[in-house]
Every structure is written in structure tokens, then in C-alpha cells.
Enzyme design. Structure first.
Site, mmCIF file in Angstrom:
data_model
loop_
_atom_site.group_PDB
_atom_site.id
_atom_site.type_symbol
_atom_site.label_atom_id
_atom_site.label_comp_id
_atom_site.label_asym_id
_atom_site.label_seq_id
_atom_site.Cartn_x
_atom_site.Cartn_y
_atom_site.Cartn_z
ATOM 1 N N GLY A 46 0.863 -1.189 -0.089
ATOM 2 C CA GLY A 46 -0.015 0.027 -0.074
ATOM 3 C C GLY A 46 0.976 1.267 0.025
ATOM 4 N N GLN A 51 2.871 9.898 1.512
ATOM 5 C CA GLN A 51 4.170 9.375 1.492
ATOM 6 C C GLN A 51 5.218 9.732 0.362
ATOM 7 O OE1 GLN A 51 2.320 5.294 2.416
ATOM 8 N NE2 GLN A 51 4.282 5.194 3.472
ATOM 9 N N CYS A 100 5.996 0.198 7.407
ATOM 10 C CA CYS A 100 5.765 1.298 6.500
ATOM 11 C C CYS A 100 6.682 1.541 5.728
ATOM 12 C CB CYS A 100 5.061 2.247 7.428
ATOM 13 S SG CYS A 100 4.518 3.869 6.615
ATOM 14 N N LEU A 101 6.430 1.817 4.594
ATOM 15 C CA LEU A 101 7.584 2.140 3.567
ATOM 16 C C LEU A 101 8.352 3.625 4.085
ATOM 17 C CD1 LEU A 101 6.183 1.401 0.064
ATOM 18 C CD2 LEU A 101 7.846 0.195 1.547
ATOM 19 N N HIS A 142 -4.611 1.122 7.777
ATOM 20 C CA HIS A 142 -3.182 1.654 7.666
ATOM 21 C C HIS A 142 -2.747 2.916 6.723
ATOM 22 C CE1 HIS A 142 1.488 1.141 7.982
ATOM 23 N NE2 HIS A 142 1.297 1.813 7.164
ATOM 24 N N GLU A 143 -3.528 2.704 5.518
ATOM 25 C CA GLU A 143 -3.182 3.634 4.540
ATOM 26 C C GLU A 143 -4.127 4.708 4.788
ATOM 27 O OE1 GLU A 143 -0.545 3.621 2.916
ATOM 28 O OE2 GLU A 143 -0.398 1.505 3.266
ATOM 29 N N HIS A 146 -2.779 7.369 7.125
ATOM 30 C CA HIS A 146 -1.737 8.237 6.688
ATOM 31 C C HIS A 146 -2.490 9.497 5.943
ATOM 32 C CE1 HIS A 146 2.202 6.225 6.431
ATOM 33 N NE2 HIS A 146 1.717 5.103 5.970
#
Ligand code: NI
Length: 187
Positions: A46, A51, A100-101, A142-143, A146
Site C-alpha cells: 500500500g 508518502q 511502513c515504507l 493503515h493507509e 496516513h
């Protein structure tokens, strides 16, 4: 389609307010393509617009690499969530490891409700509502976080955060090396 550099902790853009998208456009379509390219390049499941430095209510997801390995999970393929709104979370509280990236190398267990009901506009700007559970439900929560300036580490106890303190400091100072491009630190 370029791979975009990923913004890392503790850049303020990850905490900034996000704007709803008003209409579809060629620009939006290429941004979505770039986000998928960026996500696949970093082996993520994702990626949310903040991000890559865009304060927009938009995220992409393709959890098939994970769901193909799991039983009882549907493979949804690549999905785009524009102006998403979580209507309801419900079900059993599930503890599972996340990453997480934007917070490379840090993984920890987070508790989330199993089921998510989310309303959103798809890539063609058509309104959709889906109810999902399991891994994809977790990715969506999660996304979605963000887009509200929230990171998964915000759920950790003070104790768990302290355990990750030096890694977080390393990420914050830009001293982390990963195999995908990271945005340079602004200061
Ligand atoms: Ni993330």
C-alpha cells in the site's frame, strides 16, 4: 512512469492535513500510475499520497503478494482509493505485525479490528463501498491513517516506542539505507 522518492519519518508532510480530490484528470491518472510504480518498486502492499509528498486523500493498494499466501483471503488486485471514508470498523481485534515504507526496517505488532467498511471513489471516480476483513482490511486501515497524518507507530506503547528510539532517530536523520529511493531530508 517514474518511481517517486518516499518521504520518511519524521517529515512534517506525513502529519499534514490532506485534501479531497474534486475531479478526475489526466494528472491524477498519471499520479496514480506513479504511485503504483513506486509501491511495486519498494515491494510495498500500500502507498498513501502523503508518502510521496502529496497532501491528498488518495492511496493505492495491491495486497495480492500477501493474500495469495494466506488462506481465506480474497485477491483483490490493484485498487485505488480516492476520498476514502471508513464507515465502520468491527469484528475481532487482531494483533499482527506491520511495517511502513516511510519507517524502513521498523516492524511491530499492532491491534486492529478485523473488519473494515469503506466508501471511496475508484480510479474512474465511481463511488464504491466494500466490506473487507483480514490482511486487506488491515492495509486499508493503515493507509487511511496516513491520510489523517497518523502512523502505525502512534499505536505503540511508550515502552515499545522507546525500544525503537535509536532506529527512529536514524530514519529521522536520513541515515538509513534501503533498496528504494527515499526523499532527502528537508533540513
Ligand atoms: Ni505506511
Amino acid at each position: 512512469m517514474p518511481v517517486l522518492p518516499i518521504i520518511t519519518y519524521n517529515d512534517p508532510v506525513l502529519r499534514a492535513e490532506t485534501k479531497a480530490l474534486e475531479k478526475n484528470s489526466g494528472e491524477l491518472q498519471s499520479l496514480i500510475d506513479d504511485m503504483f510504480e513506486t509501491m511495486y518498486n519498494s515491494s510495498g502492499v500500500g502507498l498513501a499520497a502523503p508518502q510521496i509528498g502529496k497532501s491528498l486523500q488518495l492511496f493505492v493498494m495491491d495486497a495480492d503478494a500477501v493474500t495469495e499466501e494466506l488462506e481465506d483471503e480474497e485477491d483483490l488486485g490493484p485498487m485505488v482509493f480516492i476520498n476514502p471514508e471508513i464507515i465502520e470498523v468491527k469484528g475481532e481485534k487482531v494483533r499482527m505485525e506491520e511495517g511502513c515504507l516511510s519507517i524502513p526496517d521498523l516492524r511491530d505488532e499492532i491491534v486492529r479490528p478485523d473488519v473494515t467498511v469503506v466508501k471511496f471513489r475508484d480510479r474512474e471516480f465511481n463511488e464504491q463501498t466494500i466490506e473487507v476483513s483480514g490482511w486487506v482490511s488491515r492495509v486499508i486501515q493503515h493507509e487511511y491513517d496516513h491520510l489523517a497524518g497518523k502512523l502505525f507507530i502512534d499505536y505503540l506503547s511508550a515502552f515499545r516506542r522507546r525500544l525503537h528510539k535509536s532506529l527512529l532517530k536514524k530514519i529521522d536523520s536520513g541515515k538509513i539505507e534501503v533498496d528504494y529511493p527515499l526523499a532527502p531530508k528537508s533540513d
